[in-house]
Write an enzyme that holds these catalytic residues in place. Structure first.
Site: not given
Ligand code: CTP
Ligand code: CA
Length: 223
Positions: A33-35
């Site tokens: 995922t991403n922040h």
């Protein structure tokens, strides 16, 4: 409070906002995922709804609650978000893509938990579809498309490239290197780029930033 007596200047507009971060499964217990907490997207959805718009929020894995008075559609992966957004897009007057969408996903998803062994491991990744680029390529007449760009270097240059490549009407550029900008905080520092203009906003709360973005979109649409 800003909510009470807020001017309903966006009444009659259908606005779709995306927020949060997609998660791309590796196996039943792991993902890439991403922040992104979803705060900026929620601020946009909240302010647009308070200003009278008919708001749909397509959200992925947010750590904050979606605001009231918006239609919430949950998405998990980039593919889910692609389907949720593109199926609703043709009817929208404005689309604002604040979500952090994974650029790559594991080529295969293991059915069972992957067990560790000695030595390293690698995972083969494949590209996800660029939702915003698809929207830009299929934009109906009169629709306003706004993207976000999170950069660590060459902010304006990189964001302008995305504005052009994805056929956007505006892009809100923020740098991870700027104090008061970025993921988890309640403030942001964005520069709004259109084909002809570059407007640097000061450090503002995410709600105030959202209002400035919405006001600019509304002015450009009327112009
Ligand atoms: N975006 C999207 N679908 C993707 C990737 C990005 O819709 N698969 C959207 C994001 O929601 C954002 C904009 O494109 O509004 C820019 O995202 P960003 O990650 O900054 O740019 P990319 O074009 O993905 O390029 P890179 O990550 O290489 O900088
Ligand atoms: Ca990206």
């Amino acid at each position: 409070m800003q909510t009470i007596g807020a001017e309903k200047d966006l009444a009659g507009q259908k606005i779709l906002v995306t927020a949060g971060a997609t998660a791309e499964k590796i196996d039943p217990v792991r993902f890439i995922t991403n922040h992104s907490t979803g705060k900026m997207g929620c601020a946009l959805a909240r302010r647009a709804a308070m200003r009278g718009a008919d708001v749909t929020l397509v959200c992925a894995n947010m750590t904050v609650e979606p605001p009231p008075f918006v239609t919430v559609v949950k998405a998990e992966s980039a593919e889910d978000m692609f389907n949720a957004v593109t199926s609703r897009a043709p009817k929208m007057d404005v689309i604002i893509k604040a979500a952090a969408v994974a650029d790559y996903r594991p080529k295969t998803v293991a059915e069972e938990k992957i067990k560790k062994h000695d030595g390293g491991m690698s995972i083969e990744l494949e590209r996800t579809q660029d939702i915003l680029a698809y929207l830009g390529a299929h934009k109906p007449a009169g629709q306003f498309l706004c993207g976000f760009a999170m950069e660590t270097e060459n902010l304006i240059e990189n964001a302008r490239g995305k504005l052009e490549r994805k056929n956007l009407d505006m892009i809100a550029a923020n740098s991870l290197r700027t104090k008061g900008a970025g993921f988890a905080g309640d403030t942001n520092v964005v520069t709004l780029l259109t084909k002809d203009e570059t407007e640097e906003l000061p450090m503002l709360s995410k709600d105030e930033t959202a209002d400035r973005i919405l006001t600019k979109i509304n002015t450009l649409r009327k112009g």
